[in-house]
Design a protein around this motif. Structure first.
Motif, short mmCIF file in Angstrom:
data_model
loop_
_atom_site.label_atom_id
_atom_site.label_comp_id
_atom_site.label_asym_id
_atom_site.label_seq_id
_atom_site.Cartn_x
_atom_site.Cartn_y
_atom_site.Cartn_z
N VAL A 224 34.29 34.83 40.75
CA VAL A 224 35.68 35.26 40.93
C VAL A 224 36.07 36.25 39.84
O VAL A 224 36.72 37.28 40.12
CB VAL A 224 36.63 34.04 40.93
CG1 VAL A 224 38.08 34.49 40.89
CG2 VAL A 224 36.38 33.18 42.16
N GLN A 225 35.66 36.01 38.61
CA GLN A 225 35.97 36.94 37.53
C GLN A 225 35.27 38.28 37.76
O GLN A 225 35.84 39.35 37.51
CB GLN A 225 35.52 36.33 36.18
CG GLN A 225 36.30 35.09 35.79
CD GLN A 225 37.78 35.35 35.65
OE1 GLN A 225 38.22 36.40 35.14
NE2 GLN A 225 38.60 34.41 36.12
N GLN A 227 34.48 39.55 40.72
CA GLN A 227 35.19 40.19 41.83
C GLN A 227 36.50 40.83 41.33
O GLN A 227 36.86 41.93 41.77
CB GLN A 227 35.49 39.17 42.92
CG GLN A 227 34.26 38.75 43.72
CD GLN A 227 34.58 37.66 44.73
OE1 GLN A 227 35.66 37.05 44.69
NE2 GLN A 227 33.64 37.42 45.65
N ARG A 228 37.18 40.17 40.41
CA ARG A 228 38.41 40.74 39.88
C ARG A 228 38.11 42.03 39.11
O ARG A 228 38.81 43.05 39.29
CB ARG A 228 39.12 39.73 38.98
CG ARG A 228 40.39 40.32 38.35
CD ARG A 228 41.10 39.34 37.45
NE ARG A 228 41.72 38.27 38.21
CZ ARG A 228 41.30 37.01 38.25
NH1 ARG A 228 40.21 36.65 37.56
NH2 ARG A 228 41.93 36.12 38.97
N GLN A 255 38.03 43.21 47.47
CA GLN A 255 37.65 42.41 46.30
C GLN A 255 38.84 41.62 45.75
O GLN A 255 38.70 40.47 45.34
CB GLN A 255 37.06 43.31 45.20
CG GLN A 255 35.75 43.97 45.59
CD GLN A 255 34.66 42.94 45.88
OE1 GLN A 255 34.57 41.90 45.23
NE2 GLN A 255 33.84 43.25 46.88
N LYS A 256 40.00 42.22 45.79
CA LYS A 256 41.18 41.50 45.33
C LYS A 256 41.51 40.34 46.25
O LYS A 256 41.92 39.26 45.78
CB LYS A 256 42.36 42.45 45.23
CG LYS A 256 42.24 43.45 44.09
CD LYS A 256 43.44 44.39 44.04
CE LYS A 256 43.29 45.40 42.90
NZ LYS A 256 44.47 46.34 42.84
N CYS A 259 39.02 37.68 45.58
CA CYS A 259 39.34 37.04 44.29
C CYS A 259 40.46 36.03 44.47
O CYS A 259 40.41 34.93 43.92
CB CYS A 259 39.72 38.12 43.29
SG CYS A 259 40.13 37.45 41.65
#
Length: 407
Positions: A224-225, A227-228, A255-256, A259
């Motif tokens: 997740v980090q 992707q952010r 991506q957001k 995330c």
């Protein structure tokens, strides 16, 4: 022939000289009582004293004899008598001297030695004489005696507890060793023992499940980090690259969105981990503590049971009968405790099984729906799953409300 020719140097040639000699004799006679009193005081001051404050026996007797002689025969070192006759006597004016027949022992200066025994006797005498002080001392010594008695009782009680603990530990250790060596008998509840073994196996499996779920949450958090960060880079490139503005923009939005959905799934996974952790490390652990107490009670029960059986097999006489009765009482006490803990463990295992099924049913349903909705890309379904299980997500980087929101 004159008297001077017969005894030269000893005859008084003139009457004035003779009168002067008589005057001297009278003065010496008047000084004798004063000298006697002075010597008596000196002799009394020179009494030797032993180490315990008493006068030496031999010296005391000798001193008494000397005092008696001086008081009767004169206190001077030599006895003198004046032979007086007519002036024509050849021995006129001669002073004859006789030796003093007293003791030749002259005591030295007094020597005093400190005596502990004498000091203690004086102190005891002072305590006997002083009535009020002694009464005050006896009144103050009462609480001290009571305190000593209390301390003695506490020490005896602790000693008795240590004795009982030592005997119980010895019997339990002997029972455990005899069971491991196959020489002793063991009380076994097959149904309860099977439930306890199943519980321990379940705990081991759930601990493995918990470990894997934490590992998945940690790894998914890194995804997740990533992707952010990737979405931020796509958005920056879409601004700086006009020819690829739309392409970078699509990827940044994707991506957001991933995330955001990933954070939602991560919240569901963390809730699943917290619930399983409570079940394993609190609920099941509390039940296993009760099981441990039950097993210790079983060992004590078997130890006292074996002890009672050995006493019953022996002879019965005036010595063994009290021991058998005491062992019977201890056996009954440990039997009641063993039965009570066995019943308690059975009830706890039953409630634990029901609670475990209910908790794991809900948590497994949560985990399945959340993972399915995330990988299916169904954001609405994923949000519904969180609402269903009352899971609230925290905004990233916000541990609490700001001071403006609190105003």
């Amino acid at each position: 022939m004159s008297a001077a020719g017969e005894a030269p140097g000893l005859t008084v040639h003139s009457h004035p000289a003779t009168a002067e000699m008589h005057a001297r004799d009278s003065e010496s006679d008047s000084e004798e009582p004063g000298m006697a009193e002075a010597q008596a005081r000196d002799s009394a001051a020179e009494i030797p004293v032993t180490s315990n404050g008493e006068v030496s026996d031999s010296q005391e007797e000798r001193f008494k004899w000397d005092m008696k002689h001086m008081m009767s025969g004169g206190p001077t070192l030599k006895e003198t008598r004046i032979v007086s006759s007519s002036y024509g006597n050849p021995s006129e004016g001669i002073i004859e001297a006789e030796t003093y027949r007293g003791s030749s022992f002259f005591p030295k200066s007094p020597v005093l030695f400190p005596s502990n025994a004498a000091a203690s006797r004086l102190a005891e005498h002072a305590q006997d004489v002083s009535g009020p002080a002694g009464g005050l001392k006896n009144a103050q010594s009462g609480p001290v005696v009571i305190t000593d008695e209390i301390s003695k009782n506490i020490a005896l009680e602790k000693l008795e507890q240590m004795k009982k603990w030592s005997i119980s530990t010895y019997k339990c250790t002997r029972q455990v060793l005899s069971e491991k060596l196959g020489r002793g008998s063991k009380t076994v509840d097959l149904e309860l023992e099977s439930q306890i073994e199943i519980l321990r196996e379940t705990k081991r499996k759930y601990e493995n499940l918990l470990r894997l779920a934490r590992q998945m949450a940690s790894q998914f958090y890194q995804v997740v980090q990533t992707q952010r960060q990737l979405g931020d880079v796509f958005g920056e490139l879409s601004v700086k690259s006009p020819e690829l503005h739309e392409e970078f923009g699509y990827n940044a939005e994707t991506q957001k969105l991933l995330c955001k959905n990933g954070e939602t799934l991560l919240g569901a996974i963390n809730f699943f981990i917290a619930s399983v952790n409570t079940l394993v490390n609190k609920t099941i652990e509390d039940t296993l503590i009760a099981v441990k107490q039950y097993e210790n009670a079983r060992i004590e029960y078997d130890a006292y049971r074996t002890d009672l059986e050995e006493l019953n097999l022996g002879p019965r006489d005036a010595v063994t009968i009290p021991k058998i009765e005491q062992s019977q009482q201890q056996f009954q006490i440990h039997k009641e405790r063993f039965d009570k803990l066995r019943t308690s463990v059975s009830i706890k295992l039953k409630f634990l099984d029901e609670n475990k099924i209910k908790v794991m049913h809900n948590q497994l349903l949560l985990f399945h729906n959340a993972v399915s909705a995330y990988f299916a890309g169904n954001q609405h379904q994923l949000e519904q799953v969180l609402k269903q299980f009352h899971i609230k997500l925290k905004a990233p980087g916000s541990d609490g409300p700001s001071w403006l929101e609190e105003q």
